[in-house]
Design a protein around this motif. Sequence first.
Motif, PDB file in Angstrom:
ATOM      1  N   SER A  94      45.418  39.160  39.760  1.00 35.65           N
ATOM      2  CA  SER A  94      45.161  37.745  40.027  1.00 35.65           C
ATOM      3  C   SER A  94      46.055  36.897  39.136  1.00 35.65           C
ATOM      4  O   SER A  94      46.059  37.058  37.908  1.00 35.65           O
ATOM      5  CB  SER A  94      43.701  37.393  39.768  1.00 35.65           C
ATOM      6  N   GLU A 106      46.090  26.289  51.306  1.00 37.67           N
ATOM      7  CA  GLU A 106      45.687  27.692  51.330  1.00 37.67           C
ATOM      8  C   GLU A 106      46.541  28.450  52.337  1.00 37.67           C
ATOM      9  O   GLU A 106      46.766  27.981  53.452  1.00 37.67           O
ATOM     10  CB  GLU A 106      44.209  27.826  51.715  1.00 37.67           C
ATOM     11  N   ASN A 123      47.078  33.191  43.205  1.00 35.21           N
ATOM     12  CA  ASN A 123      47.572  34.149  44.194  1.00 35.21           C
ATOM     13  C   ASN A 123      47.211  35.558  43.732  1.00 35.21           C
ATOM     14  O   ASN A 123      46.870  35.777  42.572  1.00 35.21           O
ATOM     15  CB  ASN A 123      49.089  34.009  44.367  1.00 35.21           C
ATOM     16  N   GLN A 124      47.283  36.467  44.688  1.00 33.02           N
ATOM     17  CA  GLN A 124      47.083  37.882  44.403  1.00 33.02           C
ATOM     18  C   GLN A 124      48.421  38.596  44.506  1.00 33.02           C
ATOM     19  O   GLN A 124      49.101  38.508  45.530  1.00 33.02           O
ATOM     20  CB  GLN A 124      46.108  38.503  45.401  1.00 33.02           C
ATOM     21  N   GLY A 170      46.806  32.594  53.169  1.00 34.06           N
ATOM     22  CA  GLY A 170      46.496  33.966  52.810  1.00 34.06           C
ATOM     23  C   GLY A 170      45.754  34.031  51.490  1.00 34.06           C
ATOM     24  O   GLY A 170      44.724  33.378  51.295  1.00 34.06           O
ATOM     25  N   ASP A 171      46.301  34.813  50.569  1.00 38.26           N
ATOM     26  CA  ASP A 171      45.678  34.942  49.252  1.00 38.26           C
ATOM     27  C   ASP A 171      46.058  33.815  48.303  1.00 38.26           C
ATOM     28  O   ASP A 171      45.520  33.741  47.187  1.00 38.26           O
ATOM     29  CB  ASP A 171      46.098  36.273  48.611  1.00 38.26           C
ATOM     30  N   SER A 195      39.836  32.325  51.515  1.00 38.76           N
ATOM     31  CA  SER A 195      40.516  31.744  50.359  1.00 38.76           C
ATOM     32  C   SER A 195      40.201  32.523  49.109  1.00 38.76           C
ATOM     33  O   SER A 195      39.087  32.981  48.924  1.00 38.76           O
ATOM     34  CB  SER A 195      40.089  30.291  50.177  1.00 38.76           C
ATOM     35  N   GLN A 196      41.192  32.625  48.248  1.00 41.34           N
ATOM     36  CA  GLN A 196      40.975  33.233  46.954  1.00 41.34           C
ATOM     37  C   GLN A 196      40.758  32.177  45.878  1.00 41.34           C
ATOM     38  O   GLN A 196      40.666  32.492  44.714  1.00 41.34           O
ATOM     39  CB  GLN A 196      42.211  34.080  46.562  1.00 41.34           C
TER      40      GLN A 196
END
Length: 864
Positions: free
Chosen positions: A339, A254, A333-334, A256-257, A30-31
């Motif tokens: 960011s 969540e 998100n990325q 991915g990013d 997780s980001q």
Amino acid sequence: MRFLPRPSSNAKLAKMSLCASVGLAALMGSQMFTASAQDAEEEADNSERRLNAVVVEATRRAGTTVQDVPVSVTAFDAALLEDTGVARLNDIEQIAPSVQIAQTESAASGTSISIRGIGTGSNNPGFEPAVGVLIDGVYRTRTGIALSELPELRSIEVLRGPQGTLFGRNTSAGVVSINTAGPQFDPEATLGVSAGNYGMYAAEAMVTGPIADNIATRVDIRYRERDGYIDDVNSGRELNNLNRFLMRGQMLFEEGDASLRVIADYGQTDEDCCIGVNLLQGPTGAAVNTAAAFAGLQGFANARPEDLKVALSPNRDIRDDVEEWGISGEYKNQIGTISLTSITSYRDWQADRAQDVDFSGIDRAYRDGTDITDKVFTQEVRLQDTWGDLDWLVGGFYMNEELGYTDTIRTGSQANLYTDLISAGATANPLVPTGFQLTGSLGPAVPTLFVSLPFDTNGDGVPGDPALRIAPGVPAGLPSYFVPGLVDGGGQNSDVFEVKTNAAALFTHNEYMVTDRLTATAGLRLNYEEKEIAYDLTSVAPSCDFFFTADGQSVLQQLGAINALDLALLSCNPAINSEYNGSDNDSFDETNLSGTAKLAYDFTDDFMAYVSYSRGFKSGGYNLDRSGFDSVLFGGNGAQPTDLQFDSETVDSYELGWKSSFNALNATLNGAIFFQDVQDFQENFFTGTNFRVINSDVESYGLELDASIIPADGLTIQGGYAYTKAERQGDVIVPLGNGQNQVLAQGGTQLSLTPEHVLTASGTYLYDISPNLTALFHLNARYNSEHITSAATAGIADNDAYTLVGGRIGLKTADGKWEFSIFGENITDEYYNLASFAVPEQTGTIAVYPGIPTMYGAELKVNF
């Protein structure tokens, strides 16, 4: 947001916190910062976590700790907050020395926070705070809106000085950022109950866990109730109670990013708050006691303030009820290496108030059904990335607020009696020991102040003009002339204000690594604010209507001749003056630049110093109070919307600070020396007749220290010190007309509720009784040096130096299955005043709002 990393740094505490965050984030894939930071703190050892290694968002970058950022910030982790018993916003004063919290006649709208002596205090919802409060990144438009019960906390950050660049509008004095515990993917549930003195009991429940591989949820429910600690001697009511409910649901997605945290909450309070007790009776006290005795009541309680007793009208409600709900979504998100953070929120807050505004046992004036509504939509978007030696951030913010205020100050059944008792006392003489009355409520035994002359004295062609009976040459035996009295239930019925605010901002905050040890920071924020006011005012006040007639004007002139205009103000108070009845509207807009510039240098891996300049901005607004108008009757030019407008406030702040760690001693010591130039500081003053908003200049300067140490295994000690001088740069003056002025506050004096010296200390000791059982011992204290509690009562209702002590003793299992503790607040039962005020229409009478007495209880928590 993080301060640019120091490649050569091996500071043990910072690296442990960062490694824990990174490791857990990788494990969860997780980001999402809030979840990773929370879990990182749970993995860290208690003692190390408390040595200023709490992950903070002071620079809006992930993964930074207190020791990393060139910001004057104090952060408290979940463990310390629980040990100290912080469950509401006003509890943080006990552990943050630069913070001062005041509460007056309403917890909902009368609570204010100041940092470094700078804050905004008023029961008027037209005032906005100078200390911004954010809960999970969402800005709360009024301090009272953030006072509801809070769920389990992850951390609290107190950022001192202007924070307008990153944290937005109205943070000219600082920011209190509250971060709550988020959803977890490991199932967990908690049940807790507590009970204590004053009939206190509370219950809480929490459940969290996954509902899918990438979705976790959390639900918190809390309820708290406590009897009041101030007794009304006339009705037996117990006032200043607590009755609060909170229900809060969260969902974390969540993928991915990307992550999305959605929070929805509903809160409710139903309280009889907040009451001021009598400190000093002025010369009008005899009239108060006499009028109350006519109804078989006490005008003032025969007690000292520390006895916590008050005399009020039994037939008037005391309530301070709030209902609120809100929803927010934080999306992260990325986008490549960039960011993205987006926070969207909507909040609906409503308060309903009733109070006895004469603060005595006479039924002179009261509020009934005063309503405040606040509907706010906010949207913030931030982009952040690192390009080589540059860590950049840009963002935008938008807010739409619809504020509604319906005020109802009404006149009671003894309004005329009180006026006539004052008149009789003021005019008593050897020839007429009873004195003279004004409205006729005392009956035929007391002569009236005015007689009706059989000829025209003011040139309006109408005979029968009034004249003072005590004036030379006016014979006795002429017909009585009464001023029309006030009506029971008259006054404001009602005053409706609506204020719409649109605020927008673009901002950037950039950190550039000049060398491996020198970092420069530059930030800028362009603020735009637009405010519109519309009002519809309705008051029933026959006395005011009368004074507009030719004969009434003659009465005013004669009262002025004997310096008795206070009698006219008693029967036509600006708060109910019907001269202001009607509708109107106004608007204004303003554009402002705020920003910051800093240089930070790592002298060693464990010592960083910085110098900074910051400019803060607090928007102007409207004083939502009809008494703020200029009265034609008393020398003004009549009601105009611009009478209610006040100017924006700006702060230029200069700071020299340092962050130091002493790993061999398991200790940290941080500090800051600051100077703040506050231009057009906003204050709401009671002039003796009405409430006026005054802009003036203030300087605030001082020293702040934060320290922590682990002198032995299991023992953590933290402390803070704040020396603050917040001085007025000139007299605060209000014009009275005819070239005369009234000084409301002297230049060179310290601002109210600002002790020069504040010292806080807390110690926690964890002792392993057995491999499965641990004992907890916690003690915290706050010392405040002597200080005034309001400019109007300086030298009369000042607080002497005092110390508040709290503590907790508990047992908990090593596996965290259960925990039992006993706790206490103000355990030495120290008396102090939260605020003080000169009581309206009671010359020389002073009342105070007492602090909370000793509270204690026991708590049991069970985790599943």
